[in-house]
Design a protein around this motif. Structure first.
Motif, PDB file in Angstrom:
ATOM      1  N   TRP A   1      -3.997  -6.083   1.651  1.00 30.38           N
ATOM      2  CA  TRP A   1      -4.519  -4.600   1.322  1.00 30.38           C
ATOM      3  C   TRP A   1      -4.577  -3.881   2.480  1.00 30.38           C
ATOM      4  CZ3 TRP A   1      -5.965  -0.843  -1.575  1.00 30.38           C
ATOM      5  CH2 TRP A   1      -7.211  -0.113  -1.153  1.00 30.38           C
ATOM      6  N   SER A   2      -4.701  -4.507   3.781  1.00 30.15           N
ATOM      7  CA  SER A   2      -4.468  -3.683   4.887  1.00 30.15           C
ATOM      8  C   SER A   2      -3.169  -3.237   5.319  1.00 30.15           C
ATOM      9  CB  SER A   2      -5.391  -4.505   6.233  1.00 30.15           C
ATOM     10  OG  SER A   2      -4.410  -5.672   6.414  1.00 30.15           O
ATOM     11  N   LEU A   3      -2.169  -4.187   4.977  1.00 31.86           N
ATOM     12  CA  LEU A   3      -0.976  -3.754   5.350  1.00 31.86           C
ATOM     13  C   LEU A   3      -0.521  -2.608   4.329  1.00 31.86           C
ATOM     14  CD1 LEU A   3       0.970  -7.017   5.647  1.00 31.86           C
ATOM     15  CD2 LEU A   3       0.693  -5.305   7.217  1.00 31.86           C
TER      16      LEU A   3
ATOM     17  N   ALA B   1       4.170   0.174   9.219  1.00 33.96           N
ATOM     18  CA  ALA B   1       5.138   0.224   8.256  1.00 33.96           C
ATOM     19  C   ALA B   1       6.142  -0.796   8.336  1.00 33.96           C
ATOM     20  CB  ALA B   1       6.096   1.663   8.367  1.00 33.96           C
ATOM     21  N   GLY B   2       6.482  -1.295   9.572  1.00 33.06           N
ATOM     22  CA  GLY B   2       7.413  -2.231   9.921  1.00 33.06           C
ATOM     23  C   GLY B   2       7.003  -3.687   9.255  1.00 33.06           C
ATOM     24  N   ALA B   3       5.459  -3.722   9.617  1.00 35.87           N
ATOM     25  CA  ALA B   3       4.757  -4.981   9.137  1.00 35.87           C
ATOM     26  C   ALA B   3       4.655  -5.146   7.761  1.00 35.87           C
ATOM     27  CB  ALA B   3       3.305  -4.892   9.887  1.00 35.87           C
ATOM     28  N   LEU B   4       4.591  -3.884   7.131  1.00 43.87           N
ATOM     29  CA  LEU B   4       4.641  -4.207   5.601  1.00 43.87           C
ATOM     30  C   LEU B   4       5.843  -4.285   4.977  1.00 43.87           C
ATOM     31  CD1 LEU B   4       3.168  -3.726   2.815  1.00 43.87           C
ATOM     32  CD2 LEU B   4       3.626  -1.048   3.236  1.00 43.87           C
ATOM     33  N   LEU B   5       6.984  -3.728   5.534  1.00 40.41           N
ATOM     34  CA  LEU B   5       8.386  -4.232   5.199  1.00 40.41           C
ATOM     35  C   LEU B   5       8.427  -5.714   5.405  1.00 40.41           C
ATOM     36  CD1 LEU B   5      10.329  -1.156   6.668  1.00 40.41           C
ATOM     37  CD2 LEU B   5       9.887  -1.498   3.978  1.00 40.41           C
ATOM     38  N   SER B   6       8.450  -6.372   6.514  1.00 34.86           N
ATOM     39  CA  SER B   6       8.343  -7.674   6.859  1.00 34.86           C
ATOM     40  C   SER B   6       7.771  -8.636   5.974  1.00 34.86           C
ATOM     41  CB  SER B   6       7.909  -7.975   8.227  1.00 34.86           C
ATOM     42  OG  SER B   6       8.232  -9.347   8.476  1.00 34.86           O
ATOM     43  N   ALA B   7       6.363  -8.064   5.517  1.00 35.16           N
ATOM     44  CA  ALA B   7       5.783  -9.212   4.550  1.00 35.16           C
ATOM     45  C   ALA B   7       6.365  -8.778   3.086  1.00 35.16           C
ATOM     46  CB  ALA B   7       4.184  -8.559   4.307  1.00 35.16           C
ATOM     47  N   LEU B   8       6.614  -7.732   2.866  1.00 34.02           N
ATOM     48  CA  LEU B   8       7.286  -7.452   1.348  1.00 34.02           C
ATOM     49  C   LEU B   8       8.589  -8.219   1.391  1.00 34.02           C
ATOM     50  CD1 LEU B   8       6.576  -3.882   0.517  1.00 34.02           C
ATOM     51  CD2 LEU B   8       5.388  -5.810  -0.343  1.00 34.02           C
TER      52      LEU B   8
ATOM     53  N   VAL C   1      12.430   5.986   7.626  1.00 32.08           N
ATOM     54  CA  VAL C   1      12.395   4.419   8.194  1.00 32.08           C
ATOM     55  C   VAL C   1      13.646   3.554   8.126  1.00 32.08           C
ATOM     56  CG1 VAL C   1      11.274   2.300   7.806  1.00 32.08           C
ATOM     57  CG2 VAL C   1       9.853   4.461   7.856  1.00 32.08           C
ATOM     58  N   PHE C   2      14.576   3.963   7.059  1.00 30.42           N
ATOM     59  CA  PHE C   2      15.674   3.259   6.677  1.00 30.42           C
ATOM     60  C   PHE C   2      16.834   3.993   7.190  1.00 30.42           C
ATOM     61  CE2 PHE C   2      12.591   2.347   3.413  1.00 30.42           C
ATOM     62  CZ  PHE C   2      12.552   0.991   3.337  1.00 30.42           C
ATOM     63  N   THR C   3      16.658   5.449   7.715  1.00 29.51           N
ATOM     64  CA  THR C   3      17.869   5.990   8.063  1.00 29.51           C
ATOM     65  C   THR C   3      17.946   6.382   9.704  1.00 29.51           C
ATOM     66  OG1 THR C   3      16.978   8.153   7.512  1.00 29.51           O
ATOM     67  CG2 THR C   3      18.344   7.074   5.794  1.00 29.51           C
TER      68      THR C   3
ATOM     69  N   LEU D   1       1.449   1.740   3.998  1.00 27.30           N
ATOM     70  CA  LEU D   1       2.436   2.446   2.604  1.00 27.30           C
ATOM     71  C   LEU D   1       2.714   3.821   3.184  1.00 27.30           C
ATOM     72  CD1 LEU D   1       3.507   1.716   0.077  1.00 27.30           C
ATOM     73  CD2 LEU D   1       1.371   2.288  -0.934  1.00 27.30           C
ATOM     74  N   GLY D   2       1.659   4.638   3.705  1.00 25.79           N
ATOM     75  CA  GLY D   2       1.910   5.936   3.991  1.00 25.79           C
ATOM     76  C   GLY D   2       3.126   6.142   5.119  1.00 25.79           C
ATOM     77  N   GLY D   3       3.393   5.328   5.791  1.00 21.96           N
ATOM     78  CA  GLY D   3       4.439   5.370   6.735  1.00 21.96           C
ATOM     79  C   GLY D   3       5.848   5.183   6.269  1.00 21.96           C
TER      80      GLY D   3
END
Length: 282
Positions: A36-38, A255-262, A50-52, A43-45
């Motif tokens: 939830w915190s991630l 954003a990076g932490a969320l991507l890593s977790a996902l 982020v990918f380009t 999510l907004g970032g």
């Protein structure tokens, strides 16, 4: 007397089941709060930049492209090494080493590596690879991650091969196949789901490691595909940006932490689906 004994057994069973349920609830609650915190902070970032775009200077537009690509390359190098070494070592322990003195020694050393702090692995690879070659590199980072992942693959490989029924080995011998042929064509195929699980566990173990990469790959603010040079990584960027005083850097860290977790979650789900299909296939 019989009634009292049954009552005590049922009470003890209910107590332990309740404790297990409570522990499971606490673990799932902690996982839910982390996710939830991630999602709330990261999510907004996440957007196309982020990918380009590569990691920016403070106050500039940027993303995490170089860090994502660098992490992917080092993890691929690490898993290529860890899978080869780990599967072969685990197979030897399960099929050849057994309970011999040398097998017990190898198993003990693997357990030591399994619980070794990752920062010590980073220091070891720094002295072994970085210092002699006078430079940080993505290859050194991949070697450090491989040393962390290989013991996981070794342990899971040994455990899953020991669970294979001896009837499979006897069938191969009865057909006149050599022992190594029986292992390669029968035992490994039967243990395919477990071997895949071991690889996924190893990947999850190394995907968020930061300390060994700081001593080996260092970091790189720019996009680069040359693993012989300092290489950017997502964990290192998250570590650096999360501690900064700039809001845009902290947003990229979330954003990076969320991507890593996902990414780890998605790979585990895909692996579970593959294993389930393999088990239900006639």
């Amino acid at each position: 007397m019989t009634f009292d004994r049954r009552f005590r057994r049922r009470a003890a069973n209910g107590l332990f089941v309740g404790l297990y349920a409570l522990a499971t609830l606490l673990a799932l609650s902690a996982l839910g709060l982390i996710m939830w915190s991630l999602l709330k902070q990261g999510l907004g970032g996440i957007d196309l930049d982020v990918f380009t775009r590569d990691t920016p200077a403070p106050g500039s537009l940027g993303g995490l492209r170089n860090a994502i690509v660098g992490s992917a390359m080092m993890c691929l190098v690490a898993m290529a090494i860890a899978l080869i070494v780990g599967i072969l070592a685990g197979t030897w322990l399960a099929e050849y080493g057994g309970d011999s003195a040398y097998g017990q020694l190898v198993r003990f050393l693997n357990d030591v590596l399994l619980s070794a702090p990752s920062i010590l692995v980073g220091l070891f690879v720094y002295e072994l690879v970085v210092r002699p070659f006078h430079g940080f590199s993505g290859l050194a980072g991949g070697v450090a991650l491989a040393l962390i992942a290989a013991p996981v693959v070794t342990r899971t490989t040994e455990d899953i091969l020991r669970l294979q029924p001896n009837a499979l080995r006897e069938a191969g011998v009865a057909l006149g196949a050599a022992r190594w042929v029986t292992i390669r064509k029968i035992i490994w195929r039967g243990a395919g789901g477990g071997l895949l699980t071991g690889g996924l566990l190893a990947f999850a173990r190394i995907s968020g490691e930061t300390a060994p990469l700081l001593f080996t790959a260092l970091n790189n603010q720019f996009f680069a595909l040359d693993l012989t040079k300092p290489t950017a990584s997502l964990p290192a960027v998250i570590f650096q940006y999360a501690l900064s005083a700039y809001d845009d850097w902290r947003a990229l860290a979330w954003a990076g932490a969320l991507l890593s977790a996902l990414t780890v979650l998605s790979i585990n789900i895909i692996g579970g689906v593959i294993i389930a299909r393999g088990n239900t296939r006639p």
